[in-house]
Design an enzyme around this catalytic site. Structure first.
Site, PDB file in Angstrom:
ATOM      1  N   ARG A   1      -3.219  21.208  -8.065  1.00 28.24           N
ATOM      2  CA  ARG A   1      -3.904  22.403  -8.565  1.00 28.24           C
ATOM      3  C   ARG A   1      -4.314  23.340  -7.442  1.00 28.24           C
ATOM      4  NH1 ARG A   1      -7.297  21.072 -12.257  1.00 28.24           N
ATOM      5  NH2 ARG A   1      -6.578  18.907 -12.350  1.00 28.24           N
TER       6      ARG A   1
ATOM      7  N   GLY B   1      11.516  -7.734   1.793  1.00 27.08           N
ATOM      8  CA  GLY B   1      12.247  -6.555   1.346  1.00 27.08           C
ATOM      9  C   GLY B   1      11.596  -5.315   1.928  1.00 27.08           C
ATOM     10  N   ALA B   2      12.403  -4.245   2.033  1.00 26.88           N
ATOM     11  CA  ALA B   2      11.864  -3.033   2.646  1.00 26.88           C
ATOM     12  C   ALA B   2      12.246  -1.798   1.845  1.00 26.88           C
ATOM     13  CB  ALA B   2      12.366  -2.919   4.085  1.00 26.88           C
TER      14      ALA B   2
ATOM     15  N   SER C   1      -6.893  15.195 -14.309  1.00 27.49           N
ATOM     16  CA  SER C   1      -5.893  14.808 -13.314  1.00 27.49           C
ATOM     17  C   SER C   1      -4.598  14.347 -13.970  1.00 27.49           C
ATOM     18  CB  SER C   1      -6.425  13.661 -12.450  1.00 27.49           C
ATOM     19  OG  SER C   1      -7.558  14.092 -11.767  1.00 27.49           O
TER      20      SER C   1
ATOM     21  N   THR D   1      -5.348  21.310  -4.244  1.00 25.35           N
ATOM     22  CA  THR D   1      -4.831  19.945  -4.051  1.00 25.35           C
ATOM     23  C   THR D   1      -3.344  20.004  -4.383  1.00 25.35           C
ATOM     24  OG1 THR D   1      -5.094  19.228  -6.333  1.00 25.35           O
ATOM     25  CG2 THR D   1      -7.046  19.075  -4.937  1.00 25.35           C
ATOM     26  N   CYS D   2      -2.679  18.840  -4.330  1.00 27.26           N
ATOM     27  CA  CYS D   2      -1.243  18.902  -4.615  1.00 27.26           C
ATOM     28  C   CYS D   2      -0.970  19.239  -6.081  1.00 27.26           C
ATOM     29  CB  CYS D   2      -0.549  17.622  -4.194  1.00 27.26           C
ATOM     30  SG  CYS D   2      -1.343  16.161  -4.786  1.00 27.26           S
TER      31      CYS D   2
END
Lengths: 425, 270
Positions: free
Chosen positions: A52, A190-191, A110, A49-50
């Site tokens: 591990r 807003g963006a 996590s 995963t991002c």
């Protein structure tokens, strides 16, 4: 039937290392095949995963012996120098490896305590490895246990229920008013980055329609394309606010963008239907006194930060309950492992005794020429019966042992007493 | 007469309350399911307790205060279970069960039986009474939902979220649940009252004679029609409608207690 785990995660390795050691699905498959063909692992599962990259495996020999081979393999596979990788890698064996996986699946390991995505990632990694035949009975059982732990922790504890970011806390609060978002309309003013996070959350929660309003039309258009929203011209308050159920404002403005009078008029136009306002601007974008209006629910950045903080404490207080579930399932798995190993041990022992019996008979029978063939067969059968009886009773007792530690000790004692390492099942 | 079903009922209801409270506090789904299961078992045991008593006394359950209150509790549990299954929403169980238990226990503590003045016989009469009690049960449920609405709204506005708010039903769902309860109550009380007039007509040969119960029932009917209408209007939707619903239920309580026991000539216990 030992288990080995070699890997790294967000605690042991910086992102620069993690990204070099991550696996795509295809790479996972290739790694599993190579590990098997080189005889390093019999069963393999790669969880990447991002945060591990971990390889779980069942080695043909001792798990401790195969760990250096696994580390070298990782270094070679990803072309990362062994000394760079070495400081980031952790190795776990048997009980520790099982416990580590169950904690990962529960969300206890996590970066964001109790996050939900990891369970799906474990499920997907297992499904894929199972599909291409890299797993066997041990990893199948291990990962099914891990998925059960993940499900139980999520249904029996509060570890993953509370929102942990300002954006998700706001959207979850809106759900306390309206229920599911799939019939609701949101207006985002807003963006910027925060607006984008909220839009992401709203999309995740299935918002039916999304209106975007920004002083710079270009940026609003960009967000609208990415998230499938509709851009409304800046200042068309009445139309947009009358339709919306959830309004999120994150605009850089010295003066309030939405004044009480505007909202009063809007509430009248919308027949006092509840309106949820999330003011994430600094300075605040919505006049504070608007919170007093009937059927308006308004939260500013401080309110939401406070809620996130409360939730963080609540999640942490759930850790002991989640750990109890993990421990329970670790015990179950080890008990199963000991039972399976016991069956193998008893079979190996039976085979060994049979060989001994044959050698013994062969040696003794040579000097007993007066016995007929039938008598010899009868003697062999009686010896078999005796050996089976001697073996069966302790095997049954071992199998019925309830206490996990004694069960494992018994299996180890049996192995040490009667079988050499070479004969280990 | 055996007490087996009475004991089973109270054990199941109290067990159900404990599990519902556990569900509300921990979010454990298994606890919620056990709460529902025990409520279902309690309903079955309660039904047999009512049946056994009716057979023992050779009368209908609503012939006395005990039976009437117990039947009310049973219909409340039944209506709630129906709504819970329909809306898939267990978190209000912990708030409804205390009312069911109170009515079940209070039925035992009720004063000695006073015979109903009117001959309580016949299918029309049975429907008249059962539908009226069902209406009161539905109004009681809407009262509980409105209380939860106001409590949850207060917690949301004051940012005191704690553990419970995240598991309570959304405010709009509570409004819908309250309105649907009131709808069930209105339909039941309208049909029940009409059947009452038919029965009186057959019994006495006249459709109308003065009874304070008529006045308060008409008032209850009007108040709930008003709630049903106002709850969807701009000025009243939300907390105001919930407050009106709570007020209405106090009128129902007056009708069920003061008017029945001390003012009405022909409505003792329903």
């Amino acid at each position: 039937m030992e288990i080995v785990l070699v890997g790294l995660n967000h605690r042991t390795a910086p992102v620069e290392v993690r990204e070099r050691v991550s696996f795509t699905a295809e790479q996972s498959r290739k790694a599993a095949e190579e590990l098997r063909s080189r005889g390093i692992l019999q069963e393999t599962l790669v969880l990447s995963t991002c945060n591990r990259s971990e390889i779980y495996g069942v080695p043909p020999e001792s798990s401790h012996e195969c760990a250096p081979g696994l580390s070298s393999f990782l270094s070679e596979f990803h072309s990362v120098r062994a000394d760079v990788l070495g400081v980031s890698l952790y190795h776990h064996y048997d009980r520790a490896a099982v416990r580590h996986l169950f904690r990962v699946s529960a969300g206890l390991d996590s970066m964001l305590l109790g996050e939900a995505e990891i369970l799906g990632q474990v499920r997907e990694a297992y499904r894929y490895a199972h599909e291409y035949g890299a797993t066997g009975p041990v990893l199948n059982r291990l990962f099914q246990g891990a998925l059960e732990v993940g499900k139980r922790v999520r249904s029996e504890t509060e570890l993953g229920t509370r929102p942990m970011s300002v954006a998700s806390a706001g959207v979850k609060l809106a759900e306390r008013i309206f229920g599911k978002m799939n019939e609701r309309i949101a207006l985002v003013l807003g963006a910027g980055t925060i607006s984008e996070q909220v839009v992401n959350q709203l999309r995740d929660r299935g918002i039916a329609r999304l209106f975007l309003m920004n002083r710079s039309r270009e940026r609003a258009d960009e967000l609208a394309v990415r998230f499938g929203g509709k851009v409304v011209e800046w200042g068309e308050w009445e139309t947009a606010l009358t339709a919306a159920d959830v309004v999120v404002s994150s605009v850089a403005s010295e003066e309030p963008v939405l004044r009480r009078e505007t909202l009063e008029a809007v509430m009248s136009a919308r027949g006092n239907r509840a309106l949820f306002l999330m003011d994430l601007g600094m300075p605040r974008n919505i006049e504070a006194s608007a919170a007093e209006l009937y059927n308006i629910y308004m939260y500013n950045i401080d309110d939401l930060t406070e809620i996130v903080e409360q939730n963080r404490h609540a999640r942490e207080s759930e850790v002991p309950r989640a750990e109890t579930i993990v421990d329970e399932h670790v015990g179950k798995f080890l008990s199963w492992q000991a039972s399976v190993e016991l069956v193998g041990l008893v079979d190996a022992l039976r085979e060994r005794l049979r060989e001994e019996r044959e050698a013994f008979i062969r040696a003794r029978m040579d000097s007993m020429n007066h016995l007929t063939v039938a008598e010899r067969e009868r003697m062999e059968s009686m010896m078999d019966e005796l050996l089976e009886k001697l073996l069966l009773e302790p095997a049954e007792r071992l199998r019925g042992e309830k206490e996990l530690r004694r069960k494992i000790q018994n299996v180890e004692a049996l192995r040490d007493l009667f079988l050499s390492n070479r004969e280990k099942p | 007469m055996s007490h087996l079903f009475l004991i089973l009922t109270i054990v199941a209801y109290v067990g159900s309350l404990i599990f519902y409270l556990g569900f509300l506090n921990t979010g454990n789904e298994t606890m919620g399911r056990l709460g529902t299961l025990l409520l279902g078992l309690g309903l079955v045991a309660h039904y047999f307790a009512l049946l056994e008593r009716s057979r023992g006394l050779h009368t209908v359950p609503y012939h006395d205060l005990y039976g009437s209150m117990s039947l009310f509790g049973w219909l409340l549990a039944l209506t709630y279970l129906g709504l819970e299954l329909f809306h898939q929403q267990r978190s209000v169980g912990a708030f409804v069960l205390p009312f069911i238990i109170v009515f079940f226990v209070a039925a035992h503590l009720a004063p000695a039986d006073r015979l109903s003045p009117a001959p309580a016989k016949g299918v029309i009469f049975a429907f008249h009474v059962t539908l009226s009690i069902l209406a009161y049960a539905a109004f009681a449920l809407s009262f509980v939902f409105s209380l939860i609405f106001l409590g949850e709204e207060w917690l949301l506005r004051s940012r005191k979220l704690g553990n419970v708010v995240w598991r309570l039903p959304p405010l709009e769902l509570l409004e819908r649940m309250s309105r649907s309860s009131v709808f069930v109550g209105l339909v039941s009380i309208a049909i029940g009252t009409a059947l009452g007039f038919v029965w009186v007509d057959r019994l006495r040969g006249q459709i109308w004679y003065y009874d304070p119960k008529y006045v308060i029932t008409l008032l209850v009917l009007l108040l709930y029609v008003l709630y049903f209408h106002l709850a969807r209007t701009a000025a009243w939707r939300g907390a105001r409608a919930s407050k009106l619903c709570i007020f209405n239920f106090f009128v129902v309580v007056v009708s069920f207690t003061v008017v029945n026991l001390y003012l009405s000539q022909s409505h003792r216990y329903f």
